[in-house]
Motif scaffolding. Structure first.
Motif, short mmCIF file in Angstrom:
data_model
loop_
_atom_site.label_atom_id
_atom_site.label_comp_id
_atom_site.label_asym_id
_atom_site.label_seq_id
_atom_site.Cartn_x
_atom_site.Cartn_y
_atom_site.Cartn_z
N GLY A 93 0.87 -1.29 0.08
CA GLY A 93 0.10 -0.15 -0.22
C GLY A 93 0.87 1.41 -0.02
O GLY A 93 1.82 1.36 0.73
N CYS A 94 0.46 2.24 -0.68
CA CYS A 94 1.48 3.53 -0.94
C CYS A 94 0.95 4.69 -0.29
O CYS A 94 1.37 5.66 -0.37
CB CYS A 94 1.42 3.65 -2.41
SG CYS A 94 -0.20 3.61 -3.32
N HIS A 95 -0.23 4.36 0.66
CA HIS A 95 -0.66 5.52 1.30
C HIS A 95 -1.21 5.00 2.82
O HIS A 95 -1.47 3.85 2.88
CB HIS A 95 -1.66 6.44 0.80
CG HIS A 95 -2.54 5.58 0.22
ND1 HIS A 95 -2.78 5.11 -0.91
CD2 HIS A 95 -3.96 5.13 0.91
CE1 HIS A 95 -4.24 4.52 -0.96
NE2 HIS A 95 -4.51 4.40 0.08
N LEU A 96 -1.23 5.94 3.78
CA LEU A 96 -2.09 5.52 4.81
C LEU A 96 -3.50 5.80 4.73
O LEU A 96 -3.81 7.13 4.09
CB LEU A 96 -1.65 5.97 6.15
CG LEU A 96 -0.09 5.70 6.64
CD1 LEU A 96 0.26 6.63 8.02
CD2 LEU A 96 -0.10 4.20 6.96
N GLY A 122 6.18 7.22 2.28
CA GLY A 122 6.91 8.29 1.67
C GLY A 122 6.34 7.94 0.21
O GLY A 122 6.83 7.03 -0.59
N ASN A 123 5.55 9.13 -0.23
CA ASN A 123 4.99 9.26 -1.50
C ASN A 123 4.42 10.48 -1.47
O ASN A 123 3.72 10.93 -0.58
CB ASN A 123 3.97 8.08 -1.63
CG ASN A 123 3.28 8.15 -2.58
OD1 ASN A 123 3.02 8.97 -3.79
ND2 ASN A 123 2.00 7.23 -2.64
N LEU A 124 4.44 11.20 -2.34
CA LEU A 124 3.98 12.80 -2.70
C LEU A 124 2.48 12.51 -3.32
O LEU A 124 2.22 13.77 -3.62
CB LEU A 124 4.91 13.53 -3.39
CG LEU A 124 6.17 14.01 -2.59
CD1 LEU A 124 7.10 14.98 -3.75
CD2 LEU A 124 5.76 15.09 -1.58
N VAL A 125 2.04 11.49 -3.73
CA VAL A 125 0.87 11.51 -4.57
C VAL A 125 -0.54 11.45 -3.52
O VAL A 125 -0.70 12.16 -3.16
CB VAL A 125 1.03 10.57 -5.50
CG1 VAL A 125 -0.24 10.80 -6.84
CG2 VAL A 125 2.20 10.95 -6.40
N CYS A 126 -0.81 9.93 -3.52
CA CYS A 126 -2.01 9.68 -2.65
C CYS A 126 -2.11 10.12 -1.27
O CYS A 126 -3.38 10.34 -0.78
CB CYS A 126 -2.45 8.41 -2.86
SG CYS A 126 -1.28 6.89 -3.30
N PRO A 127 -1.07 10.18 -0.33
CA PRO A 127 -1.09 10.71 0.85
C PRO A 127 -1.77 11.88 1.08
O PRO A 127 -2.35 12.28 2.08
CB PRO A 127 0.23 10.49 1.56
CG PRO A 127 1.02 9.44 0.68
CD PRO A 127 0.47 9.62 -0.59
ZN ZN Z 1 -1.42 5.10 -2.65
#
Ligand code: ZN
Ligand code: MG
Length: 221
Positions: A93-96, A122-127
């Protein structure tokens, strides 16, 4: 996206918003101020927490929820402060999402907590799109990422309450164009406070902490 995909996305967001509302109620019933830290991997979220927690822990009882795909390394780094530390592993999963915050909150004695830090994946998009029920979002950029991140990932600027430009000690080694960085920020969100920080050289952290304390005071009053 197809109509069907849009529908699925809308349902996911609706479900998330409803749980985020429950998180918000839970935190507000317990007078807990919460901060969601968002950045690319390696911009310095955990290091920032390691450096601000010692300065805040005498005044506030702090809990931290750390998100990563794998490992408990970041939570381990924060355990030395003798604070409540929860590591979430999202696997791929790329966000919390709000559920990942709501569940562990039920295991903490919330009466004893004043301040909740959430270190997002660590991700500037979906979080930036997923409401976690937090009071404020802080975005981190860092010099090695380059000056074009604000214009390429504008959501972080639209949705955050402040941003940091971290690792300014590396400015001389890079071709980071500060003027272009600030011009882009001005186009996206001219009001947002920007703090230039270096954890290595201990620069800008006091200004950031002063601002953060003010946000907490505004909430508690
Ligand atoms: Zn995500
Ligand atoms: Mg980290």
């Amino acid at each position: 996206m197809s109509t069907k995909e849009i529908k699925i996305y809308e349902n996911i967001m609706k479900a998330n918003d409803s749980i985020a509302g429950q998180v918000r109620n839970l935190l507000s019933e317990n007078d807990i101020f919460s901060v969601n830290f968002i950045s690319s991997p390696g911009a310095g979220k955990t290091s920032l927490l390691e450096n601000i927690i010692p300065q805040l822990k005498n005044d506030y009882n702090i809990a931290v929820i750390v998100g990563d795909l794998e490992t408990a390394r970041d939570a381990e780094r924060l355990k030395k402060f003798d604070i409540e530390t929860i590591q979430i592993n999202t696997g791929s999963g790329c966000h919390l999402d709000a559920n990942m915050i709501y569940n562990p909150l039920r295991d903490i004695n919330l009466n004893e907590i004043d301040l909740l830090f959430i270190e997002n994946i660590g991700n500037l998009v979906c979080p930036t799109a997923f409401d976690l029920g937090e009071n404020i979002k802080i975005g981190l950029f860092s010099v090695p990422e380059g000056d074009d991140k604000p214009i390429k990932y504008p959501l972080i600027l639209r949705n955050s309450n402040a941003v940091l430009l971290n690792k300014i000690d590396m400015m001389e080694l890079s071709d980071f164009n500060k003027e272009s960085f600030y011009n882009d920020i001005k186009k996206i969100n001219p009001q947002i406070p920007v703090f230039e920080t270096s954890i290595k050289e201990n620069k800008g952290l006091d200004e950031f902490i002063t601002w953060l304390r003010q946000q907490i005071k505004n909430y508690i009053k």
